[in-house]
Scaffold this motif. Sequence first.
Motif, PDB file in Angstrom:
ATOM      1  N   PRO A 127       0.983  -1.176   0.006  1.00 42.75           N
ATOM      2  CA  PRO A 127       0.172  -0.369  -0.125  1.00 42.75           C
ATOM      3  C   PRO A 127       1.209   1.637   0.037  1.00 42.75           C
ATOM      4  CG  PRO A 127      -0.646  -1.098   1.974  1.00 42.75           C
ATOM      5  CD  PRO A 127       0.260  -1.622   1.445  1.00 42.75           C
ATOM      6  N   ASP A 128       2.074   1.040   0.506  1.00 40.60           N
ATOM      7  CA  ASP A 128       3.020   2.724   0.227  1.00 40.60           C
ATOM      8  C   ASP A 128       4.262   1.979  -0.513  1.00 40.60           C
ATOM      9  OD1 ASP A 128       4.087   0.583   1.826  1.00 40.60           O
ATOM     10  OD2 ASP A 128       5.116   1.563   3.153  1.00 40.60           O
ATOM     11  N   PHE A 129       3.574   1.440  -1.585  1.00 38.50           N
ATOM     12  CA  PHE A 129       4.423   1.789  -2.560  1.00 38.50           C
ATOM     13  C   PHE A 129       4.571   2.908  -3.429  1.00 38.50           C
ATOM     14  CE2 PHE A 129       5.553   1.462  -7.526  1.00 38.50           C
ATOM     15  CZ  PHE A 129       6.770   0.985  -6.641  1.00 38.50           C
ATOM     16  N   GLY A 163      11.221  -0.594 -16.183  1.00 36.58           N
ATOM     17  CA  GLY A 163      10.108  -0.595 -16.810  1.00 36.58           C
ATOM     18  C   GLY A 163       8.760  -0.831 -16.452  1.00 36.58           C
ATOM     19  N   ALA A 164       9.866  -2.059 -15.698  1.00 35.68           N
ATOM     20  CA  ALA A 164       8.381  -2.850 -14.335  1.00 35.68           C
ATOM     21  C   ALA A 164       8.231  -1.454 -13.265  1.00 35.68           C
ATOM     22  CB  ALA A 164       8.760  -3.909 -14.076  1.00 35.68           C
ATOM     23  N   ASN A 165       9.234  -0.115 -12.715  1.00 38.99           N
ATOM     24  CA  ASN A 165       8.618  -0.062 -11.912  1.00 38.99           C
ATOM     25  C   ASN A 165       8.365   1.367 -12.702  1.00 38.99           C
ATOM     26  OD1 ASN A 165      10.210  -0.241  -9.021  1.00 38.99           O
ATOM     27  ND2 ASN A 165      11.854  -1.085 -10.840  1.00 38.99           N
ATOM     28  N   ILE A 166       8.448   2.306 -13.721  1.00 39.76           N
ATOM     29  CA  ILE A 166       7.408   3.446 -14.458  1.00 39.76           C
ATOM     30  C   ILE A 166       6.594   2.983 -14.156  1.00 39.76           C
ATOM     31  CG2 ILE A 166       8.265   4.853 -15.844  1.00 39.76           C
ATOM     32  CD1 ILE A 166      10.728   4.121 -15.915  1.00 39.76           C
ATOM     33  N   ALA A 167       5.947   1.773 -14.640  1.00 37.85           N
ATOM     34  CA  ALA A 167       4.903   1.628 -14.514  1.00 37.85           C
ATOM     35  C   ALA A 167       4.068   1.341 -13.557  1.00 37.85           C
ATOM     36  CB  ALA A 167       4.477   0.398 -15.889  1.00 37.85           C
ATOM     37  N   ALA A 168       3.854   0.831 -12.613  1.00 42.74           N
ATOM     38  CA  ALA A 168       3.567   0.627 -11.577  1.00 42.74           C
ATOM     39  C   ALA A 168       3.365   1.665 -10.414  1.00 42.74           C
ATOM     40  CB  ALA A 168       4.728  -0.660 -10.562  1.00 42.74           C
ATOM     41  N   ASN A 169       4.888   2.472 -10.312  1.00 45.93           N
ATOM     42  CA  ASN A 169       5.422   3.732  -9.765  1.00 45.93           C
ATOM     43  C   ASN A 169       3.040   4.614 -10.388  1.00 45.93           C
ATOM     44  OD1 ASN A 169       5.872   5.831  -7.949  1.00 45.93           O
ATOM     45  ND2 ASN A 169       7.673   6.867 -10.059  1.00 45.93           N
ATOM     46  N   THR A 170       3.631   5.030 -11.662  1.00 44.24           N
ATOM     47  CA  THR A 170       2.393   6.015 -12.142  1.00 44.24           C
ATOM     48  C   THR A 170       1.329   5.316 -11.800  1.00 44.24           C
ATOM     49  OG1 THR A 170       2.992   4.694 -15.032  1.00 44.24           O
ATOM     50  CG2 THR A 170       4.720   6.882 -14.461  1.00 44.24           C
ATOM     51  N   GLY A 171       0.866   4.672 -12.412  1.00 44.49           N
ATOM     52  CA  GLY A 171      -0.304   3.672 -11.328  1.00 44.49           C
ATOM     53  C   GLY A 171      -1.126   3.205 -12.953  1.00 44.49           C
ATOM     54  N   SER A 172       0.035   3.405 -14.180  1.00 42.41           N
ATOM     55  CA  SER A 172      -0.187   2.347 -14.922  1.00 42.41           C
ATOM     56  C   SER A 172      -0.520   0.791 -14.797  1.00 42.41           C
ATOM     57  CB  SER A 172       0.740   2.507 -16.022  1.00 42.41           C
ATOM     58  OG  SER A 172       1.570   2.435 -16.140  1.00 42.41           O
ATOM     59  N   THR A 173      -0.262   0.004 -13.673  1.00 43.69           N
ATOM     60  CA  THR A 173      -0.420  -1.158 -13.803  1.00 43.69           C
ATOM     61  C   THR A 173       0.163  -1.524 -12.275  1.00 43.69           C
ATOM     62  OG1 THR A 173      -0.423  -3.236 -14.485  1.00 43.69           O
ATOM     63  CG2 THR A 173       1.082  -1.897 -15.615  1.00 43.69           C
TER      64      THR A 173
END
Length: 189
Positions: A102-104, A162-172
């Motif tokens: 939850p705090d990611f 890429g996974a970090n960016i996608a997860a951080n931007t909320g896209s997935t």
Amino acid sequence: MTSVATPGKRSARDRLLETADRLFDAEGTDAVGIDRILEESGVAKGSLYYNFSGKAELVTEYYLRQHARWVGRIADAVQRQEHPRAKILAIFDELGTIFTEPDFRGCALNNSSADTRAGSPKDLAVRKFRSWLHALFREPVTQLGVDDPDQLVAQLVLLFDGANIAANTGSTRTAAGSARTIAEAILPG
């Protein structure tokens, strides 16, 4: 230097670090002033300077702690595996766990790399993280005996980022699973 904590009470250093971690994670190191950290931690300015030379050293410690957290978690996941291919896939599995917490808010070191001045505490921490990341993949890739280990390491680092960016931007929040699927496809064996 470190301050001494009385029984049942966290030390001034611990309170400063905990407050800095929370605020820096939420708002970034540049947006949070030292006065706010002092106020929210309940620590006097003198105690700050007893434990740290100032905000720059506190920021450096924050990044080192962030790096140590990621290294510890991912290294534990990798060490539980024996085969090099399984070690690589375990990295993405652990990212999947991290991303769903939850705090990611993304990897602090990747998040800060865009506005880093050469030689700054951020820059040094980011360089250390990037060096670790490449080494993390290099060892098992080398054990796989592929023809071009540099290319495979670069591809795996790109999947990680890429996974970090996608997860951080909320896209997935399932970005780590997608990255793992691609890694499975490009890994031999």
